[in-house]
Scaffold this motif. Sequence first.
Motif, PDB file in Angstrom:
ATOM      1  N   ARG A 166       0.992  -1.197  -0.014  1.00 11.08           N
ATOM      2  CA  ARG A 166      -0.016   0.044   0.190  1.00 11.08           C
ATOM      3  C   ARG A 166       0.949   1.303  -0.082  1.00 11.08           C
ATOM      4  O   ARG A 166       2.020   1.314   0.541  1.00 11.08           O
ATOM      5  N   ASN A 167       0.261   2.494  -0.508  1.00 10.70           N
ATOM      6  CA  ASN A 167       0.934   3.785  -0.482  1.00 10.70           C
ATOM      7  C   ASN A 167       1.041   4.158   1.006  1.00 10.70           C
ATOM      8  O   ASN A 167      -0.015   4.209   1.708  1.00 10.70           O
ATOM      9  N   MET A 168       1.884   4.794   1.501  1.00  6.79           N
ATOM     10  CA  MET A 168       2.041   5.413   2.560  1.00  6.79           C
ATOM     11  C   MET A 168       1.757   7.117   2.468  1.00  6.79           C
ATOM     12  O   MET A 168       0.697   7.617   3.003  1.00  6.79           O
ATOM     13  N   ALA A 169       2.209   7.525   1.206  1.00  6.13           N
ATOM     14  CA  ALA A 169       2.089   8.984   0.869  1.00  6.13           C
ATOM     15  C   ALA A 169       0.751   9.203   0.061  1.00  6.13           C
ATOM     16  O   ALA A 169       0.131   8.579  -0.444  1.00  6.13           O
ATOM     17  N   THR A 170       0.210  10.365   0.781  1.00  9.81           N
ATOM     18  CA  THR A 170      -1.098  10.725   0.075  1.00  9.81           C
ATOM     19  C   THR A 170      -0.717  11.826  -1.179  1.00  9.81           C
ATOM     20  O   THR A 170      -1.507  11.939  -2.190  1.00  9.81           O
ATOM     21  N   ARG A 171       0.567  12.505  -1.145  1.00  5.87           N
ATOM     22  CA  ARG A 171       1.026  13.367  -2.087  1.00  5.87           C
ATOM     23  C   ARG A 171       2.470  13.285  -2.022  1.00  5.87           C
ATOM     24  O   ARG A 171       3.082  13.132  -0.943  1.00  5.87           O
ATOM     25  N   VAL A 172       3.134  13.654  -3.229  1.00  5.48           N
ATOM     26  CA  VAL A 172       4.580  14.129  -2.952  1.00  5.48           C
ATOM     27  C   VAL A 172       4.830  15.569  -3.332  1.00  5.48           C
ATOM     28  O   VAL A 172       4.225  16.022  -4.427  1.00  5.48           O
ATOM     29  N   GLU A 173       5.648  16.071  -2.745  1.00  3.76           N
ATOM     30  CA  GLU A 173       6.024  17.685  -3.222  1.00  3.76           C
ATOM     31  C   GLU A 173       7.626  17.485  -3.712  1.00  3.76           C
ATOM     32  O   GLU A 173       8.318  16.970  -2.743  1.00  3.76           O
ATOM     33  N   PHE A 174       7.721  18.462  -4.645  1.00  2.00           N
ATOM     34  CA  PHE A 174       9.150  18.593  -5.070  1.00  2.00           C
ATOM     35  C   PHE A 174       9.472  20.004  -5.219  1.00  2.00           C
ATOM     36  O   PHE A 174       8.446  20.845  -5.402  1.00  2.00           O
ATOM     37  N   GLU A 175      10.727  20.321  -4.812  1.00  2.00           N
ATOM     38  CA  GLU A 175      11.272  21.734  -5.091  1.00  2.00           C
ATOM     39  C   GLU A 175      11.141  22.228  -6.577  1.00  2.00           C
ATOM     40  O   GLU A 175      10.958  23.194  -7.143  1.00  2.00           O
ATOM     41  N   HIS A 176      11.606  21.217  -7.159  1.00  3.89           N
ATOM     42  CA  HIS A 176      12.016  21.366  -8.728  1.00  3.89           C
ATOM     43  C   HIS A 176      10.739  20.672  -9.492  1.00  3.89           C
ATOM     44  O   HIS A 176       9.794  20.239  -9.019  1.00  3.89           O
ATOM     45  N   MET A 187       3.061   8.306 -11.844  1.00  4.29           N
ATOM     46  CA  MET A 187       2.455   6.652 -11.975  1.00  4.29           C
ATOM     47  C   MET A 187       3.502   5.805 -11.206  1.00  4.29           C
ATOM     48  O   MET A 187       2.943   4.700 -10.530  1.00  4.29           O
ATOM     49  N   GLN A 188       4.700   6.235 -10.718  1.00  2.00           N
ATOM     50  CA  GLN A 188       5.486   5.303  -9.794  1.00  2.00           C
ATOM     51  C   GLN A 188       5.319   5.229  -8.540  1.00  2.00           C
ATOM     52  O   GLN A 188       5.323   4.539  -7.894  1.00  2.00           O
ATOM     53  N   PHE A 189       4.918   6.608  -7.993  1.00  4.81           N
ATOM     54  CA  PHE A 189       4.432   6.802  -6.888  1.00  4.81           C
ATOM     55  C   PHE A 189       2.974   6.454  -6.504  1.00  4.81           C
ATOM     56  O   PHE A 189       2.890   6.336  -5.285  1.00  4.81           O
ATOM     57  N   GLY A 190       2.444   6.363  -7.285  1.00  4.12           N
ATOM     58  CA  GLY A 190       1.081   6.205  -7.149  1.00  4.12           C
ATOM     59  C   GLY A 190       0.127   7.342  -6.545  1.00  4.12           C
ATOM     60  O   GLY A 190      -1.011   6.956  -6.005  1.00  4.12           O
ATOM     61  N   VAL A 191       0.562   8.528  -6.219  1.00  4.39           N
ATOM     62  CA  VAL A 191      -0.184   9.531  -5.862  1.00  4.39           C
ATOM     63  C   VAL A 191       0.161  10.737  -6.472  1.00  4.39           C
ATOM     64  O   VAL A 191       1.094  10.779  -7.232  1.00  4.39           O
ATOM     65  N   PRO A 192      -0.581  11.940  -6.340  1.00  3.42           N
ATOM     66  CA  PRO A 192      -0.311  13.030  -7.142  1.00  3.42           C
ATOM     67  C   PRO A 192       0.905  13.454  -6.556  1.00  3.42           C
ATOM     68  O   PRO A 192       1.382  13.800  -5.545  1.00  3.42           O
ATOM     69  N   VAL A 193       1.532  14.402  -7.441  1.00  2.00           N
ATOM     70  CA  VAL A 193       3.019  15.181  -7.445  1.00  2.00           C
ATOM     71  C   VAL A 193       2.569  16.739  -7.461  1.00  2.00           C
ATOM     72  O   VAL A 193       2.356  17.180  -8.914  1.00  2.00           O
ATOM     73  N   ARG A 194       3.271  17.260  -6.401  1.00  2.00           N
ATOM     74  CA  ARG A 194       3.121  18.736  -6.763  1.00  2.00           C
ATOM     75  C   ARG A 194       4.542  19.539  -6.879  1.00  2.00           C
ATOM     76  O   ARG A 194       5.348  18.794  -6.074  1.00  2.00           O
ATOM     77  N   THR A 195       4.831  20.255  -7.619  1.00  2.00           N
ATOM     78  CA  THR A 195       5.870  20.812  -8.062  1.00  2.00           C
ATOM     79  C   THR A 195       6.194  22.387  -7.728  1.00  2.00           C
ATOM     80  O   THR A 195       5.125  23.018  -7.239  1.00  2.00           O
ATOM     81  N   ARG A 196       7.377  22.727  -7.683  1.00  3.70           N
ATOM     82  CA  ARG A 196       7.838  23.924  -7.242  1.00  3.70           C
ATOM     83  C   ARG A 196       7.314  24.158  -5.784  1.00  3.70           C
ATOM     84  O   ARG A 196       6.942  25.374  -5.534  1.00  3.70           O
ATOM     85  N   GLN A 197       7.591  23.421  -4.762  1.00  3.06           N
ATOM     86  CA  GLN A 197       7.040  23.602  -3.624  1.00  3.06           C
ATOM     87  C   GLN A 197       8.156  24.023  -2.761  1.00  3.06           C
ATOM     88  O   GLN A 197       9.431  24.164  -3.388  1.00  3.06           O
ATOM     89  N   ALA A 198       7.914  24.278  -1.475  1.00  2.00           N
ATOM     90  CA  ALA A 198       8.960  24.927  -0.646  1.00  2.00           C
ATOM     91  C   ALA A 198      10.020  23.687   0.183  1.00  2.00           C
ATOM     92  O   ALA A 198      10.739  24.003   0.532  1.00  2.00           O
ATOM     93  N   ARG A 199       9.672  22.555  -0.162  1.00  2.00           N
ATOM     94  CA  ARG A 199      10.506  21.253  -0.061  1.00  2.00           C
ATOM     95  C   ARG A 199      10.375  20.012  -0.774  1.00  2.00           C
ATOM     96  O   ARG A 199       9.502  20.122  -1.685  1.00  2.00           O
ATOM     97  N   ASN A 200      11.174  19.120  -0.606  1.00  4.34           N
ATOM     98  CA  ASN A 200      10.840  17.583  -1.493  1.00  4.34           C
ATOM     99  C   ASN A 200      10.373  17.001  -0.016  1.00  4.34           C
ATOM    100  O   ASN A 200      10.913  16.620   0.981  1.00  4.34           O
ATOM    101  N   ALA A 201       9.104  16.385  -0.204  1.00  2.00           N
ATOM    102  CA  ALA A 201       8.468  15.636   0.876  1.00  2.00           C
ATOM    103  C   ALA A 201       7.394  14.733   0.225  1.00  2.00           C
ATOM    104  O   ALA A 201       6.705  14.896  -0.848  1.00  2.00           O
TER     105      ALA A 201
END
Length: 359
Positions: A166-176, A187-201
């Motif tokens: 199962r996925n642990m994360a509900t979303r991923v955040e990237f600075e880039h 597709m690999q993480f199985g959750v939405p990815v937000r970009t240009r965020q304040a952190r990688n998380a």
Amino acid sequence: MRHPLPASATELIPFPCASAWVRAAALCHINLPPLLEQAGLGIDHLGAHHIRRDGMLEMMMRCVGQAAPTHHFPLVIGECHGFDTLPAIETFLATSPTVREAMPVLNWSSQMFHGLHIHLVEGKQESAIVIEVEQLDGDPPKAAGYFAEVSMASLNKFSRMLLGGRNMATRVEFEHDPGPLRSVCEMQFGVPVRTRQARNAAVFPSAMLDLRLPGALPALHRQLQGFIEQSLPSPRFTTLTERIELLFKQQPKWMGQGIQNVAEHLGLHPRTLQRRLKDEGQVYGDIQTRCRYEHAVTQLKVGQVDIDTLSETLGFTDRNSFTRAFKQWTGMAPRDFRRLHRCMASPDTASQEPLVQVG
């Protein structure tokens, strides 16, 4: 996290993930040996791999180019990653009673991998595992983003192992911004990815931290923790001040444990600790205050941490004591500081940015 270019930019650094690179290169049909040779890969007298830092960055950039368009090389490395130099870490993870009790692996990873710091930011409703990648002036612009993707893919792999797929994360955040590869990441993480965020998380529900895991073997888990901590390579310290600062950074609870307990943890008598700090021109209370300030600012900038929880972690008697100290440091209350920096870092990003859902 960007730093000025030091004289040691071309120094040899530990390279414990050499086998993951080899496996990833094979999957991507890349001829890796000449690239490793150019990057200065070698083995020290203890049998550990090392590599030039600038050579590793150049190798990443070349592998990304050679693997495209059929593979995104950083994600392949992360999926191939295993703790080959210390296999007991994977057994430690597999026997964790809860997700929270698996978290020491974050500190160990920070200790093993040069230029990488991974830590937990805990909040009431949401928590996050935050990945910080060191950047030096002169680094290829995209390099830090690629290494953040490697770390996130590895984190995704092992969190799924913990949770039975199962996925642990509900979303991923990237600075880039990965650009068109964002959908590949989703597709690999199985959750939405937000970009240009304040952190990688990797963001997940806080309740998951205390979820009971099916592979729990508490006695073996505790034994493995002691074995792993003794087996990890010793950090390269030059001063006692650096040892204390690293302890506070990796395990913030020690900031509130008092000088006697910290001294005992470091194998010193409190008077010896104070004397050696004096020789270095330092005072324990100043180190504690500086580290409290840095930890508080980081948590409030990038996390959803509850202020009561943060004040307790830092060793303050109550929230009011923490608020008074924070006002002395910054001129602002913690709540106002957090609100201001959220707006500065990413105004209305969550509501404005469309998320690409991958079925």
